[in-house]
Design a protein around this motif. Structure first.
Motif, PDB file in Angstrom:
ATOM      1  N   ASN A 127     -10.022  -4.287  -4.238  1.00 49.64           N
ATOM      2  CA  ASN A 127     -11.027  -3.349  -3.754  1.00 49.64           C
ATOM      3  C   ASN A 127     -10.350  -2.119  -3.173  1.00 49.64           C
ATOM      4  O   ASN A 127      -9.250  -2.197  -2.630  1.00 49.64           O
ATOM      5  CB  ASN A 127     -11.887  -3.993  -2.664  1.00 49.64           C
ATOM      6  N   ALA A 128     -11.034  -1.006  -3.282  1.00 48.83           N
ATOM      7  CA  ALA A 128     -10.605   0.208  -2.603  1.00 48.83           C
ATOM      8  C   ALA A 128     -11.395   0.301  -1.297  1.00 48.83           C
ATOM      9  O   ALA A 128     -11.839  -0.710  -0.757  1.00 48.83           O
ATOM     10  CB  ALA A 128     -10.841   1.424  -3.500  1.00 48.83           C
TER      11      ALA A 128
ATOM     12  N   TRP B 260      -0.527   0.398  -9.591  1.00 52.44           N
ATOM     13  CA  TRP B 260      -1.845   0.258  -8.966  1.00 52.44           C
ATOM     14  C   TRP B 260      -2.339  -1.178  -9.138  1.00 52.44           C
ATOM     15  O   TRP B 260      -2.225  -1.754 -10.234  1.00 52.44           O
ATOM     16  CB  TRP B 260      -2.793   1.222  -9.651  1.00 52.44           C
TER      17      TRP B 260
ATOM     18  N   SER C  49      -3.426   3.671  -1.681  1.00 55.45           N
ATOM     19  CA  SER C  49      -3.620   2.818  -2.851  1.00 55.45           C
ATOM     20  C   SER C  49      -3.034   1.440  -2.584  1.00 55.45           C
ATOM     21  O   SER C  49      -1.862   1.318  -2.195  1.00 55.45           O
ATOM     22  CB  SER C  49      -2.925   3.413  -4.082  1.00 55.45           C
TER      23      SER C  49
ATOM     24  N   GLN D 267     -10.143  -0.805  -7.716  1.00 56.21           N
ATOM     25  CA  GLN D 267      -9.473   0.494  -7.811  1.00 56.21           C
ATOM     26  C   GLN D 267      -9.416   0.984  -9.254  1.00 56.21           C
ATOM     27  O   GLN D 267      -9.493   2.171  -9.518  1.00 56.21           O
ATOM     28  CB  GLN D 267      -8.049   0.389  -7.251  1.00 56.21           C
TER      29      GLN D 267
ATOM     30  N   GLU E 262       0.843  -1.208   0.000  1.00 56.75           N
ATOM     31  CA  GLU E 262       0.000   0.000   0.000  1.00 56.75           C
ATOM     32  C   GLU E 262       0.868   1.245   0.000  1.00 56.75           C
ATOM     33  O   GLU E 262       1.914   1.293   0.654  1.00 56.75           O
ATOM     34  CB  GLU E 262      -0.915  -0.001   1.226  1.00 56.75           C
TER      35      GLU E 262
END
Length: 538
Positions: free
Chosen positions: A329-330, A324, A241, A336, A237
């Motif tokens: 999932n965000a 990314w 993100s 994302q 992360e």
């Protein structure tokens, strides 16, 4: 008939319960923090530090996505004070951003209650003082936002979670450093590096288990490289993100940035060095902590693991390797990568060139030849109350002007829901770090020399990660894309605090001509008023 009535009753109850759940508010969390001076000795020399509830660094804020934060901040210093929540987007709510363009500072022996939400965010963040040179004395801390239980994260739950605030430190007091800058001189070289406010820390872990380390550069001016003796780090992360989980021996972390890694304790049971050392400095400062296996048979030993060569290209290649995770999932239950940023044509390009001019015989720093000066009335209040003479929307150009460097309270106009391209052009032989309040942005390109239209051919328009702070290498450029979906008055600044303090910042006014509470909240009823806003009614 009785059965039909029973079925209808069950459906009615289920419908009521469902609506109740949908309408239920997110959790509220309440805090009272008191800011005081206290004696600290992080480099072995007693000095005046800034404590929060008696702690240096300040208390850790462990939050969950969409939590509502009610935080009463009591200022017991002899100077006005503000905290800013670095990386928290403050959706529709720049009133709570905690910088001098949006908030009146809290006077001594007074208080202000922040009210904000970690809306649709996860990740590792920090908070710190935005006033004067207070950041050089403390007042900073960890701010972690964890995913809701119903939103899975793309890795197994670690056995433990450690936050490391790493940054350069000065033995001179914050008031002494401020006097140096006010006199027209630059800051001296730092006296050392700290991890969590100490010269020596220890982190105890069990052999065979995997732990998360959240690493933030809370310093004033210096990039560092982070590594753990004998261990690999899996990056998971970066500033909210979730990223492709590449493996690294060491990581460059620039001023204002945060990264999260997973470390598996897969080595023989002993103690190992955790190392942070300055990057791109003639004198290399190094600090260590200890990764302690709970079944350790031996203390730390051997030479410190070497960092990478002082090579800009190595660092750039590493930065380009951050990608990314498009399938993760965000903070919401959607991938994302569902927002296809690379297929949107920007409405305009803004090119920002930093510089270090001498103005009126003193060292200043500038953006597009404008060195920012704080007004006595926050720009947000001036805008809300329609107070003239505080700022002008023509005070800074969207491209380097080539004109004479000068002082101004610079504000750049923009429209709500614009999608724009920003190029940070660094023509100095120094590392730069830029931050944008209120937003994440896609870092789509790094390059050397001058940016040109052809530079776009090298942009990553597929899986560039979003973050709130980006580095710009010496004599180089960095390009970002940003969707201006958050109305308000937002600070664009150097994360390197000397440069910010001496003018390398401005404000981006994201504006909609039609007032609408769906786009932006109204002024808080408890807003502090100062300058020409005194006597106005919120």
């Amino acid at each position: 008939m009785t059965k039909m009535v029973l079925v209808l009753l069950i459906f009615s109850i289920l419908g009521f319960w469902s609506n109740s759940v949908v309408r239920a508010e997110d959790a509220y969390k309440y805090f009272t923090w008191t800011v005081t001076y206290g004696t600290i000795s992080p480099l072995g020399v007693p000095q005046q530090g800034i404590l929060i509830n008696g702690q240096f660094p300040g208390p850790k804020l462990d939050l969950v996505t969409n939590d509502n934060i009610i935080l009463n901040l009591i200022n017991k210093l002899d100077q006005p004070f503000l905290l800013t929540w670095n990386g928290i987007k403050q959706r529709k709510n720049s009133w709570q951003d905690g910088v001098l363009g949006t908030n009146c500072p809290i006077p001594p022996n007074s208080n202000y209650t922040y009210k904000f939400q970690t809306k649709d965010q996860i990740g590792s963040y920090t908070y710190f003082p935005s006033t004067l040179m207070h950041k050089a004395a403390g007042g900073f801390g960890v701010l972690n936002v964890y995913a809701r239980s119903v939103i899975p994260v793309p890795y197994a739950k670690p056995a433990g979670d450690f936050s490391l605030l790493v940054g350069d430190w000065y033995k001179t007091s914050h008031k002494g450093l401020q006097l140096t800058l006010d006199s027209g001189k630059s800051l001296p070289f730092p006296g050392g590096i700290l991890i969590n406010g100490q010269g020596q820390s220890s982190f105890s872990c069990d052999q065979g288990k995997t732990y998360m380390f959240r690493i933030s550069n809370i310093g004033l001016s210096t990039s560092f490289n982070f590594r753990i003796q004998g261990h690999k780090m899996k990056l998971v992360e970066v500033e909210g993100s979730n990223v492709l989980q590449n493996i690294y021996d060491s990581l460059d972390v620039h001023v204002g940035q945060s990264v999260s890694v997973l470390v598996t304790l897969d080595q023989p049971p002993k103690d190992y060095y955790i190392v942070a050392s300055t990057r791109f400095t003639k004198t290399v400062l190094t600090t260590t902590a200890v990764l302690h296996y709970t079944n350790s048979q031996a203390p730390v030993s051997g030479p410190l693991p070497a960092g990478p060569a002082d090579d800009i290209l190595w660092s750039i290649d590493q930065a380009r390797s951050y990608r990314w995770n498009l399938t993760s999932n965000a903070a919401r239950p959607n991938p994302q990568g569902s927002f296809h940023y690379g297929s949107i044509t920007p409405s305009r390009i803004i090119r920002l060139a930093n510089s270090a001019p001498i103005i009126n015989g003193k060292q200043r720093y500038a953006v597009n030849d404008v060195s920012y000066t704080n007004a006595d009335t926050p720009l947000k209040l001036a805008d809300y109350f329609n107070i003239s003479g505080i700022f002008s929307l023509n005070s800074i150009q969207t491209v380097p002007s080539g004109g004479s460097p000068h002082l101004a309270t610079s504000v750049m106009p923009s429209s709500h829901h614009e999608f724009i391209e920003i190029v940070f052009q660094n023509n100095e032989n120094t590392m730069q770090s830029w931050h944008l309040d209120g937003y994440d942005f896609w870092v789509v390109g790094f390059g050397s020399g001058q940016w040109t239209q052809d530079s776009r051919k090298g942009y990553n328009l597929v899986d560039a990660l979003t973050r709130h702070t980006t580095q710009v290498y010496p004599n180089s450029w960095t390009a970002i894309l940003v969707s201006l979906d958050n109305q308000g008055m937002w600070n664009v600044r150097s994360a390197m605090w000397e440069r910010q303090y001496l003018g390398q910042q401005f404000y981006l006014r994201v504006y909609n001509t039609v007032p609408n509470f769906a786009n932006e909240y109204d002024i808080p009823s408890n807003a502090l008023l100062c300058g020409k806003a005194i006597g106005r009614r919120p």
